[in-house]
Motif scaffolding. Sequence first.
Motif, PDB file in Angstrom:
ATOM      1  N   VAL A  39       0.802  -1.329   0.014  1.00 58.01           N
ATOM      2  CA  VAL A  39      -0.170  -0.187   0.002  1.00 58.01           C
ATOM      3  C   VAL A  39       0.756   1.267   0.066  1.00 58.01           C
ATOM      4  CG1 VAL A  39      -1.539   1.379   1.213  1.00 58.01           C
ATOM      5  CG2 VAL A  39      -1.779  -1.062   1.230  1.00 58.01           C
ATOM      6  N   VAL A  40       1.901   1.230   0.798  1.00 60.22           N
ATOM      7  CA  VAL A  40       2.916   2.481   0.907  1.00 60.22           C
ATOM      8  C   VAL A  40       3.506   2.833  -0.582  1.00 60.22           C
ATOM      9  CG1 VAL A  40       4.963   3.260   1.981  1.00 60.22           C
ATOM     10  CG2 VAL A  40       3.041   2.327   3.336  1.00 60.22           C
ATOM     11  N   GLY A  41       3.922   1.510  -1.148  1.00 59.00           N
ATOM     12  CA  GLY A  41       4.551   1.525  -2.568  1.00 59.00           C
ATOM     13  C   GLY A  41       3.603   2.063  -3.297  1.00 59.00           C
ATOM     14  N   ASP A  42       2.315   1.707  -3.520  1.00 60.82           N
ATOM     15  CA  ASP A  42       1.411   1.922  -4.385  1.00 60.82           C
ATOM     16  C   ASP A  42       1.108   3.671  -4.203  1.00 60.82           C
ATOM     17  OD1 ASP A  42       1.556  -0.318  -5.561  1.00 60.82           O
ATOM     18  OD2 ASP A  42      -0.472  -1.236  -4.656  1.00 60.82           O
ATOM     19  N   LEU A  43       0.970   3.851  -2.850  1.00 56.04           N
ATOM     20  CA  LEU A  43       0.693   5.376  -2.697  1.00 56.04           C
ATOM     21  C   LEU A  43       1.930   6.456  -3.166  1.00 56.04           C
ATOM     22  CD1 LEU A  43      -1.191   5.248   0.783  1.00 56.04           C
ATOM     23  CD2 LEU A  43      -2.232   5.724  -1.542  1.00 56.04           C
ATOM     24  N   LEU A  44       3.148   5.990  -2.757  1.00 62.93           N
ATOM     25  CA  LEU A  44       4.255   6.593  -3.362  1.00 62.93           C
ATOM     26  C   LEU A  44       4.109   6.704  -5.178  1.00 62.93           C
ATOM     27  CD1 LEU A  44       7.177   5.239  -1.158  1.00 62.93           C
ATOM     28  CD2 LEU A  44       6.444   7.589  -0.987  1.00 62.93           C
ATOM     29  N   VAL A  45       3.984   5.710  -5.496  1.00 66.23           N
ATOM     30  CA  VAL A  45       3.845   5.723  -6.853  1.00 66.23           C
ATOM     31  C   VAL A  45       2.646   6.724  -7.583  1.00 66.23           C
ATOM     32  CG1 VAL A  45       3.665   4.406  -9.195  1.00 66.23           C
ATOM     33  CG2 VAL A  45       4.738   3.448  -7.388  1.00 66.23           C
ATOM     34  N   LEU A  46       1.614   6.636  -6.815  1.00 67.17           N
ATOM     35  CA  LEU A  46       0.331   7.525  -7.078  1.00 67.17           C
ATOM     36  C   LEU A  46       0.840   9.177  -6.875  1.00 67.17           C
ATOM     37  CD1 LEU A  46      -2.277   7.934  -7.777  1.00 67.17           C
ATOM     38  CD2 LEU A  46      -3.082   7.609  -5.488  1.00 67.17           C
ATOM     39  N   ALA A  47       1.525   9.248  -5.849  1.00 67.22           N
ATOM     40  CA  ALA A  47       1.981  10.510  -5.658  1.00 67.22           C
ATOM     41  C   ALA A  47       3.147  11.000  -6.889  1.00 67.22           C
ATOM     42  CB  ALA A  47       2.812  10.708  -4.253  1.00 67.22           C
ATOM     43  N   GLY A  48       3.710  10.020  -7.219  1.00 70.62           N
ATOM     44  CA  GLY A  48       4.593  10.354  -8.675  1.00 70.62           C
ATOM     45  C   GLY A  48       4.052  10.576  -9.719  1.00 70.62           C
ATOM     46  N   ALA A  49       2.808   9.909 -10.138  1.00 68.19           N
ATOM     47  CA  ALA A  49       1.979  10.295 -10.804  1.00 68.19           C
ATOM     48  C   ALA A  49       1.133  11.393 -11.089  1.00 68.19           C
ATOM     49  CB  ALA A  49       0.940   8.947 -11.001  1.00 68.19           C
ATOM     50  N   ALA A  50       0.891  12.028  -9.920  1.00 70.47           N
ATOM     51  CA  ALA A  50       0.350  13.414  -9.680  1.00 70.47           C
ATOM     52  C   ALA A  50       1.356  14.381 -10.116  1.00 70.47           C
ATOM     53  CB  ALA A  50      -0.273  13.531  -8.185  1.00 70.47           C
ATOM     54  N   VAL A  51       2.611  14.150  -9.509  1.00 68.00           N
ATOM     55  CA  VAL A  51       3.532  15.171  -9.925  1.00 68.00           C
ATOM     56  C   VAL A  51       3.987  14.917 -11.364  1.00 68.00           C
ATOM     57  CG1 VAL A  51       5.963  15.624  -9.740  1.00 68.00           C
ATOM     58  CG2 VAL A  51       4.599  15.169  -7.793  1.00 68.00           C
ATOM     59  N   TYR A  52       3.878  13.970 -11.863  1.00 64.36           N
ATOM     60  CA  TYR A  52       4.167  13.842 -13.508  1.00 64.36           C
ATOM     61  C   TYR A  52       2.794  14.393 -14.147  1.00 64.36           C
ATOM     62  CZ  TYR A  52       7.151   9.814 -13.027  1.00 64.36           C
ATOM     63  OH  TYR A  52       8.512   9.063 -12.798  1.00 64.36           O
ATOM     64  N   SER A  53       1.613  14.461 -13.705  1.00 68.50           N
ATOM     65  CA  SER A  53       0.507  15.065 -14.345  1.00 68.50           C
ATOM     66  C   SER A  53       0.814  16.762 -14.329  1.00 68.50           C
ATOM     67  CB  SER A  53      -0.906  14.626 -13.550  1.00 68.50           C
ATOM     68  OG  SER A  53      -1.175  13.576 -13.562  1.00 68.50           O
ATOM     69  N   LEU A  54       1.269  17.316 -13.202  1.00 67.10           N
ATOM     70  CA  LEU A  54       1.598  18.559 -12.949  1.00 67.10           C
ATOM     71  C   LEU A  54       2.579  19.018 -13.996  1.00 67.10           C
ATOM     72  CD1 LEU A  54       1.023  21.311 -11.679  1.00 67.10           C
ATOM     73  CD2 LEU A  54       2.656  20.532  -9.890  1.00 67.10           C
ATOM     74  N   GLN A  55       3.355  18.246 -13.958  1.00 64.96           N
ATOM     75  CA  GLN A  55       4.562  18.531 -15.069  1.00 64.96           C
ATOM     76  C   GLN A  55       4.061  18.462 -16.320  1.00 64.96           C
ATOM     77  OE1 GLN A  55       6.535  16.244 -17.350  1.00 64.96           O
ATOM     78  NE2 GLN A  55       8.467  17.307 -17.632  1.00 64.96           N
ATOM     79  N   ILE A  56       3.024  17.783 -16.808  1.00 62.43           N
ATOM     80  CA  ILE A  56       2.819  17.507 -18.164  1.00 62.43           C
ATOM     81  C   ILE A  56       1.869  18.716 -18.491  1.00 62.43           C
ATOM     82  CG2 ILE A  56       0.908  16.388 -19.628  1.00 62.43           C
ATOM     83  CD1 ILE A  56       2.129  13.694 -18.186  1.00 62.43           C
ATOM     84  N   VAL A  57       1.169  19.038 -17.436  1.00 63.42           N
ATOM     85  CA  VAL A  57       0.231  20.250 -17.676  1.00 63.42           C
ATOM     86  C   VAL A  57       1.195  21.601 -17.913  1.00 63.42           C
ATOM     87  CG1 VAL A  57      -1.417  21.837 -16.605  1.00 63.42           C
ATOM     88  CG2 VAL A  57      -1.940  19.338 -16.416  1.00 63.42           C
ATOM     89  N   LEU A  58       2.115  21.621 -17.255  1.00 60.11           N
ATOM     90  CA  LEU A  58       3.055  22.880 -17.261  1.00 60.11           C
ATOM     91  C   LEU A  58       3.813  22.836 -18.593  1.00 60.11           C
ATOM     92  CD1 LEU A  58       4.417  23.302 -13.706  1.00 60.11           C
ATOM     93  CD2 LEU A  58       2.825  24.653 -14.685  1.00 60.11           C
ATOM     94  N   MET A  59       4.359  21.470 -19.040  1.00 64.02           N
ATOM     95  CA  MET A  59       5.037  21.282 -20.231  1.00 64.02           C
ATOM     96  C   MET A  59       4.164  21.836 -21.383  1.00 64.02           C
ATOM     97  SD  MET A  59       8.191  20.293 -20.046  1.00 64.02           S
ATOM     98  CE  MET A  59       8.298  19.337 -21.751  1.00 64.02           C
ATOM     99  N   GLU A  60       2.802  21.435 -21.559  1.00 64.96           N
ATOM    100  CA  GLU A  60       1.807  21.691 -22.679  1.00 64.96           C
ATOM    101  C   GLU A  60       1.723  23.280 -22.484  1.00 64.96           C
ATOM    102  OE1 GLU A  60       0.825  19.852 -24.914  1.00 64.96           O
ATOM    103  OE2 GLU A  60       1.777  18.090 -24.337  1.00 64.96           O
ATOM    104  N   ARG A  61       1.690  23.799 -21.397  1.00 70.03           N
ATOM    105  CA  ARG A  61       1.258  25.183 -21.419  1.00 70.03           C
ATOM    106  C   ARG A  61       2.361  26.119 -21.898  1.00 70.03           C
ATOM    107  NH1 ARG A  61      -3.299  28.695 -20.675  1.00 70.03           N
ATOM    108  NH2 ARG A  61      -2.568  30.469 -19.460  1.00 70.03           N
ATOM    109  N   TYR A  62       3.609  25.668 -21.638  1.00 67.53           N
ATOM    110  CA  TYR A  62       4.745  26.691 -21.724  1.00 67.53           C
ATOM    111  C   TYR A  62       5.890  26.031 -22.826  1.00 67.53           C
ATOM    112  CZ  TYR A  62       2.917  28.941 -17.369  1.00 67.53           C
ATOM    113  OH  TYR A  62       2.041  29.569 -16.699  1.00 67.53           O
ATOM    114  N   ALA A  63       6.112  24.758 -22.824  1.00 64.86           N
ATOM    115  CA  ALA A  63       7.250  24.273 -23.582  1.00 64.86           C
ATOM    116  C   ALA A  63       6.967  24.685 -25.083  1.00 64.86           C
ATOM    117  CB  ALA A  63       7.293  22.668 -23.374  1.00 64.86           C
TER     118      ALA A  63
END
Length: 288
Positions: A139-163
């Motif tokens: 459960v801890v491992g899956d939650l860490l990966v989920l947190a990473g996925a959320a950060v990836y989503s934020l990075q993707i949104v910013l990349m599409e906006r500014y890159a």
Amino acid sequence: MRALFVLIAVTAVWGVTFVQVKDAVALYPLFAFLALRFAIASLTLAPPGVARLRSLGRDGWVAAALAGSLLGAGYALQTAGLARTTVSSTGFVTGMYVVLTPVLALALFRVHVGATAWVGVALATVGLALLSGIQAGSVVGDLLVLAGAAVYSLQIVLMERYAPRYDAVGFTLVEMLASFVGLLAIALALGELGVPHGRTVWAALLVTGVFASALAFLAQTWAQRRASATQTALAFSLEPVWAAFFGFTLAGDRLGAVGWLGCAVIMAGIVTAEPSAAGVLARLVRRA
């Protein structure tokens, strides 16, 4: 079709690296491994990218450094989770960045999100609950990966906006460098940095640094200029499938009926939300 095949090959490379990274961080410290990965990626992109850095300007450097910091944080969370759970679980939970991207676009930029995206979020959440309940993972491992996925989503949104405003190779070089500097600072503070030993660690470093980071991005950039948004969405939805395939064949993952049902429900959520995510990112580009 060539562009579609290139995108599928990129997701296959990303899928197999889940197995390699899991094996490598069992032998070599996590932050040191990631710092060296992004060092190799930066060196790979340096020859074509250094001459283009001047074109970014101050705003481009800031945007790229922010995107790189998020990328490094996402990889740190994902890899920490991967070390605690299965390869297959990591692949499918990482794929939830697809369903999280429209939600973050709504929260940050008030971009309209269609009903299918919310259905995808609901399905993926149910699948995650099923997947987290099995003993094969963590459960801890899956939650860490989920947190990473959320950060990836934020990075993707910013990349599409500014890159799109900046040169792609120069922007990515700064992004890789920012990830490297941040992860190196953490590795040094923890006293993790040392010379890697063994074929397992070096093979993972070379594949992730050269192929899964530097060359995969360049291939992705080339392909996305030639493929439709639907083709791109279809190809990227295959990353969790590749992770499950390599997890089963190379890492010996055996999740059981409930675990594979959870993976299937997450996949259904990803496929449902993918067209909406592609539309949201297209609207972000038009607004940029």
